[in-house]
Design a protein around this motif. Structure first.
Motif: not given
Lengths: 313, 851
Positions: B489, B491, B493, B495-496, B499, B726-728, B730-733, B750, B754
């Motif tokens: 949730y 990571s 949903f 906001a930074a 979080r 978080s280390s996934v 971002n381009h995958l998202r 995804v 990962t």
């Protein structure tokens, strides 16, 4: 949709912008950073912040628009990135967006499938339609909208799963379970992306083991698997070597007619080789838009000529 | 400049190397230390010949009945069948004293001695029995106090024998230990006047009552209860005797019995014949002693040649003519007490002639007719050591400190130095099943200390390992899903900025001292859960149900409103399900208790009210729930999607809600029917024990531990899995979003796959934390070393056990070393778990680099 993290913002900001800053800032400074030489009247008008009418060639009037953009503005917080852009993306044709770094090409591209929504503080104004349906209307479900639009990014970004699963991802999230249908879509999409012969024997191997060019074509296969009404390519070859680039260009050529493609490119030769229409953008404005041949050989504006002949940019 | 840079480089490398190597050495040293303390447990026992003494004049005609060693290992005594008692030194075999114990009564015709004590009973030809004691009494005196003669005869080795006493000069100057024979018999007790007593035994019961059994030459078996009465004026002790005869126990033609024993609690009398048959009498009731059973003690094949009690006078040790030692003890079953054979040990080759129990443990000295002796640990079935006495063994003894062993024979006595090592803690006893005295079957038992001298430590580590895993399992069951879902949730949903603050808040949670959590668990949470058990349990059902229901209801809201509700409002609605669910659980708890659990869940769990069906229903509910979800996705959802294309929004929502309610009802009903069916076939989870998660409720239950320890491991798992997610890249998202996937689809399809290995390693680290956690389990579990998965029962973990027992363990004792072994086991468990986590994480890092 919840608000966003800063990482995503970075990702969306054009990588090609050497300064790393957002495009189109205060017109005064923009003029000095964008081009210093005494270039034509349009640029001066832009640097003075005056409005002007895009030089749209008459051939476009005959085309059937898939995406229609009318007087589109976009703000990143306090800074404006797009100024009154009006254009149409013709059906079944390849349209290229060119222009110097930070001119708003990628921003415009991402406005079409509302990927800019993921960034904090983005505000838009004006009208954009997809096959007549509003894109920015109040009742629009952005998830449903994006399913109608395919997108390929600068850097190949296959998911860390099998080639097969990558291609049919859009069907999976739609809950399609029919194995025959999935197999068929997978084969057709891979064939459409010119990848079938290379990977048909290893559909279940991990997509990350493919070469960069193959990965990018896989991303195109993934995008066309959902039968998109328009395909957005965001500098699809900027991370690839010349041979892979050539293959992608061939592929774009093959897709012409079946798909309506809007692509951003930095490579003038690529634009001239692959596209039917070319739009030249500068500091958030669409300067000139017309058939590729005309834009490159006899543009109506001197500024466009300066740019395509490499006199600035 | 360049030189200084090189020096700095070297200094940095050196200090980093030192630090790293130092850490490795420190951890290794801890391991080595634990290992070095624990490993002597597995050392073997030794029996070394110390001295052999020739018999004195005229002894050869008389058999030795009993023998013993004094507390300091200096003196030996032996009682011969002519009633003479001899005290000799261990070192030289010099005679210290001789005593005609029975005196005028003549030679005893029957005799028995209680293991581990100095109490003896002798029976005589005139039908009397005399209870007495044989021992060595030592006192400390100064050189001035002892007789001059003793001082004069002091030998070079610091001791002497003088006037029936043994003097030993102690290292402390001027102090002498004087040891004298201390033996006397009490007044004769008229047992069976005029008839010779052939067999006799006694034991002392609570309240000073002496119970005596005797077999007389006329074939009668008598039970006698003696209450000593001491005349305060004269100091004379008289016995008030109650007699109860078991008439015609043996008729004239029968073979004569050869052994008679009375258990230490005075409940059972055992009359044994040479053919191995034993009659087990219940003599608890003085007025009506009765025969319980007749048992073949030597499996029918062999002759019974020796029978005596093990320490505690409960376990019968039976030796046969093949040299096999068997241990039998009574076990309580439906019919009362029944003898069971718990141990069979092939220790010697010839007929066993004597069995002598140690006074401090379950070690016995066994001697045979061929002159071999063996030291045997009965409980673990282990022959510790064997040796040769070179003459038929008539009696044997182990010294009170278990440092000497003695065998008596016609040609004198042989003495061994005995080193028993750690006989209770064999590998089999620590990790295998052991049949302890009084238990109905072999099992894993941890009970390290007890109240009586004859208590036997039971040192199985299995209940502790089981408890550790159980506590870990339940806390992971509670904590892991919450932690991982929270990580997803925050990571995917949040906001930074939110979080970041949430993360630091949760990390503060990790800083809560576990003793505080344990304290809260034990004193606040446990009583609360006990008072509201059903409500608490229903929350697990109601909160998710309300959440799903709210989700269904949200579909009725018009599209424009729904789009506006996205984000924080939707979160608030989701959060609303928590109080609503709790309220619902609270409201439901009374009717559910009345409807299914006979009005009282605690009584139901105890098996006192209600049937077995609800238990199975609870167990089957998740199975049916998963089944319903799968059925919904497979069959209902695609059809609904197809059909609802033309439907209005409200109609679709109504259909969805209807299907949801219908499937929920179906799940409940299905689980109930299946549960009732199983219950009808005769299974009841409440009394099943073992892996059954349901059973009798105790306040300090695993449920409380699951909650509170789950709370303790949430921060660890959350932080690490949040990092992994978080280390996934971002381009995958973005790629997923661009395809039209929702945030949840992106996360589930995804991002989580990962980051799976990172999440796995987070789970492992949480697991390692739970395995090693001490204070919470110590305070909230009741520390009962039971081996059952019952959620409502307590447990005892390795770590809590060490914390509780180490302060009271005697240094270098078996118990102490076993606790170190427990620590080593714990170390190994956490080491394995953490290493696994780390290797998976390394793998993950390598893969993440690829993306």
């Amino acid at each position: 949709m919840f608000t966003q993290n800063s990482k995503m913002e970075e990702e969306l900001t054009p990588h090609s912008d050497p300064s790393g800053k957002l495009p189109a800032r205060d017109p005064g400074t923009a003029a000095t950073t964008g081009g210093t030489a005494p270039i034509g009247g349009v640029f001066e008008a832009i640097s003075r912040g005056e409005s002007f009418v895009t030089e749209t060639h008459e051939e476009l009037a005959a085309e059937d628009p898939v995406v229609g953009i009318e007087d589109f503005d976009l703000h990143y917080g306090a800074t404006q990135a797009l100024f009154g852009v009006s254009m149409c993306v013709p059906r079944g044709k390849v349209t290229a967006l060119i222009g110097p770094s930070g001119c708003g090409k990628s921003t415009l591209l991402r406005s079409v499938n509302r990927m800019n929504d993921l960034i904090d503080g983005v505000q838009t104004d004006g009208k954009m339609t997809l096959n007549g349906d509003s894109i920015y209307g109040r009742k629009v479900d952005v998830i449903e909208l994006r399913k109608r639009i395919g997108m390929v990014f600068q850097k190949p970004n296959p998911f860390p799963m099998s080639i097969y699963e990558n291609v049919i991802y859009s069907l999976r999230i739609d809950g399609v379970r029919d194995k025959n249908l999935l197999d068929e879509v997978c084969e057709l999409s891979l064939k459409g992306a010119g990848l079938w012969d290379e990977v048909k024997d290893r559909l279940n191997s991990n997509a990350l083991r493919m070469s960069g060019g193959q990965q990018q074509r896989l991303c195109i296969a993934r995008a066309i698997a959902a039968e998109p009404e328009v395909l957005l390519l965001d500098e699809p070859c900027s991370a690839l070597d010349p041979i892979a680039t050539g293959k992608i260009e061939d592929l774009i050529d093959q897709l012409r007619g079946h798909y309506s493609i809007l692509m951003v490119t930095h490579n003038m030769q690529q634009a001239s080789r692959t596209s039917d229409y070319t739009a030249f953008m500068y500091l958030g404005r669409l300067v000139e838009y017309g058939p590729t041949g005309e834009i490159f050989m006899q543009p109506k504006l001197r500024e466009t000529e300066d740019y395509v002949t490499g006199r600035f940019g | 400049m360049r030189k200084s840079a090189r020096y700095a480089e070297r200094a940095a490398r050196l200090s980093i190397t030192l630090g790293g190597v130092g850490t490795i050495i420190a951890v290794s040293l801890i391991f080595v230390f634990l290992f070095s303390v624990a490993v002597p447990l597995f050392g073997s026992a030794k029996l070394d010949v110390a001295s052999v003494h020739a018999a004195d004049k005229g002894d050869e005609q008389h058999e030795v009945l009993h023998g013993g060693v004094d507390e300091y290992g200096r003196l030996l005594w032996k009682l011969q069948d002519d009633g003479h008692l001899y005290l000799t030194t261990v070192a030289e075999g010099a005679e210290v004293a001789e005593l005609d114990l029975a005196g005028a009564a003549g030679a005893p015709t029957a005799h028995a001695m209680e293991p581990g004590t100095e109490r003896i009973v002798l029976g005589f030809g005139d039908g009397t029995a005399r209870i007495g004691e044989i021992g060595v009494l030592s006192s400390l005196e100064t050189e001035d106090e002892i007789p001059a003669g003793a001082l004069a005869t002091k030998g070079a080795d610091g001791h002497c024998v003088f006037e029936e006493a043994f003097y030993e000069w102690l290292p402390t100057k001027g102090l002498v230990r004087v040891s004298r024979l201390n033996a006397a018999l009490g007044e004769p007790i008229e047992v069976n006047p005029g008839v010779e007593l052939q067999l006799v035994d006694r034991s002392q019961l609570a309240g000073g009552e002496e119970k005596l059994v005797a077999f007389s030459a006329d074939g009668t078996l008598g039970v006698y209860s003696l209450r000593a009465r001491r005349n305060l004026l004269t100091g004379e002790t008289t016995y008030k005797v109650r007699t109860s005869q078991i008439p015609e126990a043996v008729t004239g033609d029968d073979a004569r019995p050869s052994r008679l024993l009375l258990s230490g609690n005075g409940a059972s009398a055992y009359l044994a014949w040479e053919n191995g048959q034993v009659r087990h009498y219940d003599v608890r009731d003085m007025d009506a002693p009765k025969l319980i059973e007749t048992v073949e003690l030597t499996a029918g094949r062999a002759k019974l040649t020796a029978m005596d009690f093990l320490l505690g006078s409960t376990t019968l040790l039976v030796g046969d003519d093949h040299g096999t030692l068997r241990a039998w003890f009574p076990v309580r079953d439906d019919d009362g007490l029944t003898l069971v054979e718990a141990h069979e040990i092939d220790c010697l080759d010839d007929a066993i002639t004597t069995i002598a129990s140690s006074g401090r443990s379950r070690i016995v000295m066994v001697g045979d007719a061929a002159g071999r002796v063996a030291a045997v640990q009965v409980t673990t079935n282990e022959v510790l050591a064997r040796s040769d006495a070179r003459q038929p063994v008539q009696a044997a003894a182990i010294s009170p400190k278990e440092d000497l062993a003695v065998a008596f024979g016609a040609q004198g006595s042989a003495v061994w130095q005995l080193d028993v090592a750690f006989p209770e803690a064999t590998f089999g006893a620590l990790f295998g099943k052991v049949w302890y005295e009084g238990y109905p079957e072999p099992g894993y038992t941890w009970q390290s200390t007890g109240g009586t001298d004859s208590f036997e430590p039971k040192l199985s580590l299995m209940p502790l390992i089981y408890g550790t895993l159980k506590a870990t399992f339940y806390s992971m069951l509670f904590g892991a899903p919450i932690a991982i879902l929270a990580a997803i949730y925050s990571s995917e949903f949040l906001a930074a900025r939110t979080r970041a603050s949430l993360k630091s808040l949760i990390e503060i949670m990790a800083g809560l001292p576990s003793v505080v959590l344990g304290f809260l668990a034990a004193l606040v949470f446990a009583p609360f859960v006990q008072d509201n058990l059903l409500g608490v349990l229903l929350c697990f059902l109601c909160v998710p149900a309300v959440l799903l229901l709210l989700g269904q209801l949200l579909r009725f809201v018009p599209r424009t409103v729904e789009l506006r509700l996205q984000g924080t409002p939707r979160l608030l609605i989701a959060v609303l399900s928590l109080p609503l669910g709790i309220l619902l659980a609270r409201a439901l708890s009374a009717p559910v208790a009345d409807g299914f659990f006979g009005g009282d869940l605690l009584a139901w769990l105890d098996g006192r009210v209600g049937g077995a069906a609800p238990g199975w229903t609870i167990l089957l509910l998740p199975v049916f729930g998963v089944g319903a979800v799968i059925a919904n996705r497979r069959f209902v959802e695609p059809r609904l999607r197809e059909a609802s294309v033309e439907w209005s929004r409200t109609r679709t929502a109504a259909a969805g809600l209807g299907i949801f309610l219908f499937l929920s009802l179906l799940t409940l009903l299905g689980a109930w029917i299946a549960g009732s069916l199983i219950a009808w076939m005769g299974g009841d989870l409440r009394s099943a024990g073992g892996l059954s998660p349901i059973g009798t409720y105790v306040q300090r239950s695993s449920l409380v531990v699951g909650f509170v320890m789950g709370f303790a491991i949430i921060p660890v798992i959350y932080t690490l899995s949040e990092d992994a997610l978080s280390s996934v890249p971002n381009h995958l998202r973005l790629a997923s979003f661009a395809t039209g996937a929702t945030r949840w689809q992106t996360a589930a399809r995804v991002v989580v796959p990962t980051a799976a290995s990172g999440i796995f390693s987070a789970l492992m680290v949480g697991l390692g934390r739970a395995v090693g956690e001490t204070m919470i389990v110590l305070m909230a579990t009741g520390n009962t070393p039971v081996m059952e998965m019952n959620l409502f029962n307590g447990l005892r973990t390795l770590s809590a056990n060490i914390a509780v027992e180490l302060p009271e363990a005697v240094k270098d004792s078996t118990h102490y070393r076993t606790l170190f072994l427990a620590a080593l086991t714990l170390f190994a468990m956490t080491f394995v778990v953490n290493t696994l986590a780390e290797s998976v994480r390394q793998h993950f890092r390598k893969r993440a680099h690829q993306l």
